[in-house]
Scaffold this active site. Sequence first.
Site, PDB file in Angstrom:
ATOM      1  N   HIS A   1       0.862  -1.193   0.000  1.00  0.00           N
ATOM      2  CA  HIS A   1       0.000   0.000   0.000  1.00  0.00           C
ATOM      3  C   HIS A   1       0.890   1.233   0.000  1.00  0.00           C
ATOM      4  O   HIS A   1       1.869   1.286   0.739  1.00  0.00           O
ATOM      5  CB  HIS A   1      -0.882  -0.020   1.255  1.00  0.00           C
ATOM      6  CG  HIS A   1      -1.980   1.001   1.242  1.00  0.00           C
ATOM      7  ND1 HIS A   1      -1.750   2.333   1.465  1.00  0.00           N
ATOM      8  CD2 HIS A   1      -3.313   0.872   1.012  1.00  0.00           C
ATOM      9  CE1 HIS A   1      -2.914   2.988   1.385  1.00  0.00           C
ATOM     10  NE2 HIS A   1      -3.874   2.127   1.104  1.00  0.00           N
TER      11      HIS A   1
ATOM     12  N   CYS B   1      -3.653   2.538  -4.586  1.00  0.00           N
ATOM     13  CA  CYS B   1      -4.619   3.341  -3.841  1.00  0.00           C
ATOM     14  C   CYS B   1      -4.638   4.742  -4.458  1.00  0.00           C
ATOM     15  O   CYS B   1      -3.690   5.518  -4.284  1.00  0.00           O
ATOM     16  CB  CYS B   1      -4.237   3.393  -2.364  1.00  0.00           C
ATOM     17  SG  CYS B   1      -5.378   4.406  -1.412  1.00  0.00           S
TER      18      CYS B   1
ATOM     19  N   HIS C   1      -7.525   0.210  -4.670  1.00  0.00           N
ATOM     20  CA  HIS C   1      -8.415   0.986  -3.800  1.00  0.00           C
ATOM     21  C   HIS C   1      -8.778   2.206  -4.625  1.00  0.00           C
ATOM     22  O   HIS C   1      -7.918   3.046  -4.874  1.00  0.00           O
ATOM     23  CB  HIS C   1      -7.679   1.493  -2.555  1.00  0.00           C
ATOM     24  CG  HIS C   1      -7.318   0.437  -1.569  1.00  0.00           C
ATOM     25  ND1 HIS C   1      -6.585   0.705  -0.437  1.00  0.00           N
ATOM     26  CD2 HIS C   1      -7.607  -0.878  -1.512  1.00  0.00           C
ATOM     27  CE1 HIS C   1      -6.428  -0.403   0.266  1.00  0.00           C
ATOM     28  NE2 HIS C   1      -7.034  -1.388  -0.367  1.00  0.00           N
TER      29      HIS C   1
ATOM     30  N   ASP D   1     -13.211   2.812  -1.550  1.00  0.00           N
ATOM     31  CA  ASP D   1     -12.420   3.147  -0.365  1.00  0.00           C
ATOM     32  C   ASP D   1     -13.069   4.334   0.322  1.00  0.00           C
ATOM     33  O   ASP D   1     -14.020   4.906  -0.214  1.00  0.00           O
ATOM     34  CB  ASP D   1     -10.987   3.452  -0.830  1.00  0.00           C
ATOM     35  CG  ASP D   1      -9.965   3.288   0.278  1.00  0.00           C
ATOM     36  OD1 ASP D   1     -10.350   2.929   1.397  1.00  0.00           O
ATOM     37  OD2 ASP D   1      -8.782   3.526   0.005  1.00  0.00           O
ATOM     38  N   HIS D   2     -12.576   4.664   1.480  1.00  0.00           N
ATOM     39  CA  HIS D   2     -13.074   5.795   2.271  1.00  0.00           C
ATOM     40  C   HIS D   2     -14.357   6.431   1.722  1.00  0.00           C
ATOM     41  O   HIS D   2     -14.306   7.283   0.827  1.00  0.00           O
ATOM     42  CB  HIS D   2     -12.020   6.897   2.369  1.00  0.00           C
ATOM     43  CG  HIS D   2     -10.771   6.425   3.052  1.00  0.00           C
ATOM     44  ND1 HIS D   2      -9.746   7.266   3.348  1.00  0.00           N
ATOM     45  CD2 HIS D   2     -10.401   5.207   3.512  1.00  0.00           C
ATOM     46  CE1 HIS D   2      -8.787   6.580   3.933  1.00  0.00           C
ATOM     47  NE2 HIS D   2      -9.160   5.320   4.046  1.00  0.00           N
TER      48      HIS D   2
ATOM     49  N   TYR E   1     -15.363   4.238   6.620  1.00  0.00           N
ATOM     50  CA  TYR E   1     -15.752   2.842   6.427  1.00  0.00           C
ATOM     51  C   TYR E   1     -17.194   2.541   6.803  1.00  0.00           C
ATOM     52  O   TYR E   1     -17.511   1.473   7.301  1.00  0.00           O
ATOM     53  CB  TYR E   1     -14.772   1.913   7.154  1.00  0.00           C
ATOM     54  CG  TYR E   1     -13.446   1.867   6.434  1.00  0.00           C
ATOM     55  CD1 TYR E   1     -13.277   1.066   5.309  1.00  0.00           C
ATOM     56  CD2 TYR E   1     -12.378   2.676   6.829  1.00  0.00           C
ATOM     57  CE1 TYR E   1     -12.083   1.044   4.616  1.00  0.00           C
ATOM     58  CE2 TYR E   1     -11.171   2.664   6.126  1.00  0.00           C
ATOM     59  CZ  TYR E   1     -11.035   1.841   5.021  1.00  0.00           C
ATOM     60  OH  TYR E   1      -9.858   1.823   4.327  1.00  0.00           O
TER      61      TYR E   1
HETATM   62  C1  DNO Z   1      -6.830   3.187   5.255  1.00  0.00           C
HETATM   63  C2  DNO Z   1      -6.197   2.018   4.644  1.00  0.00           C
HETATM   64  C3  DNO Z   1      -4.856   1.710   5.244  1.00  0.00           C
HETATM   65  C4  DNO Z   1      -4.371   0.393   4.713  1.00  0.00           C
HETATM   66  C5  DNO Z   1      -3.016  -0.019   5.198  1.00  0.00           C
HETATM   67  C6  DNO Z   1      -2.536  -1.216   4.448  1.00  0.00           C
HETATM   68  O1  DNO Z   1      -7.965   3.423   5.078  1.00  0.00           O
HETATM   69  O2  DNO Z   1      -6.129   2.156   3.275  1.00  0.00           O
HETATM   70  O3  DNO Z   1      -4.951   1.677   6.610  1.00  0.00           O
HETATM   71  O4  DNO Z   1      -5.251  -0.613   5.092  1.00  0.00           O
HETATM   72  O5  DNO Z   1      -2.108   1.005   5.068  1.00  0.00           O
HETATM   73  O6  DNO Z   1      -1.527  -1.820   5.171  1.00  0.00           O
END
Ligand code: DNO
Length: 349
Positions: A196, A234, A261, A306-307, A320
């Site tokens: 990531h 991401c 992501h 994501d988020h 989340y």
């Molecule tokens: C946050 C996530 C991160 C991710 C870690 C992977 O929302 O994208 O916390 O899970 O960095 O190790």
Amino acid sequence: MKMTFRWYGEQDSIPLQYIKQIPNMSGVVTAVYDVPVGQVWDEEKISRLKKLCDGAELAMEVIESVPVHEDIKLGKPSRDKLIENYAQTIRNLGKYGVKCICYNFMPVFDWLRTDLKHKNADGSTCLCYDHEALMKLDPKNLHLPGWDESYTPEELNGLLGAYAGITHERLFENLVYFLQKIMPACDEAGIDMAIHPDDPPWDMFGLPRIITGEESYARLFAAVPNKHNGITFCTGSLGAGRENDLVKLAKKYADRIFFAHIRQLRYEGKMNFSEAGHRTEDGSLDIYAIVRALIESGFGGYVRPDHGRNIWGEDGKPGYGLYDRALGATYLNGLFEGIEKTIGVRAVK
Ligand code: DNO
């Protein structure tokens, strides 16, 4: 592509059944949360988690994260035993059908934001990052909303001290050392490691951050070419670095991107940003162009929204909650279908 959804295990307030009800949901991205960092995830715990997912007809092929112990990042003598444990966890996960592990190599802090409940004009809330506000904080006594305060101030102090001599170069060498040692377990288990990016992708409180963009990836794959060494793409983390060209990165590294992501953010000033709904028009990233570049370049891996914002009165875990991420998944499903049909390429491996 396989659409997935992050699920924080049994402590998550979102039931698996609700996740299953989101159109096109193939599986969850989850983890074993009750094993201290550095110890082996035993098969009993993994199998229990898998049974829960199976029961909801959701695949458990992606783990986020198997955290990397700080001693490994620091390159301490204790790292060999910890890396052995990590490799054993990889082997154990492989036995239960896991195909991809998302992890990060950020010293001490994972992702950082300054506001987890910023109120938007439409009544929704979102996550925000304000660089000046963050830099005013004392890292040794950090109280951020929602930040995992599992370290005591003394531990945090010790850890920050231990990183004093760790340059970007050393940290990178330690990452390479770690990857080289675990690749045989990945070969054996058929598991892809998807690093990531650092979020946001710049140094924090004097701590080096090394997975920040194109150059990092070029070095990483030159140092560890094994096909199981890859990326969690991401868009939000990389996208916060204004210099990163996400379309170019998606094209260049499509075969190394095992997991994406896909989320949106809005630039606010030089380094600051707030998070937004997933659509291209809702923020600063061209989500359409990124997805198109992924598909055109042969991407066929795992995707998750994501988020999300908190909307419709939901008081979900910041980033989340259920609703906005479900909307994000639905938008992304439509985007994939539209692009796949337009260019005549299916995003499958
Ligand atoms: C946050 C996530 C991160 C991710 C870690 C992977 O929302 O994208 O916390 O899970 O960095 O190790």
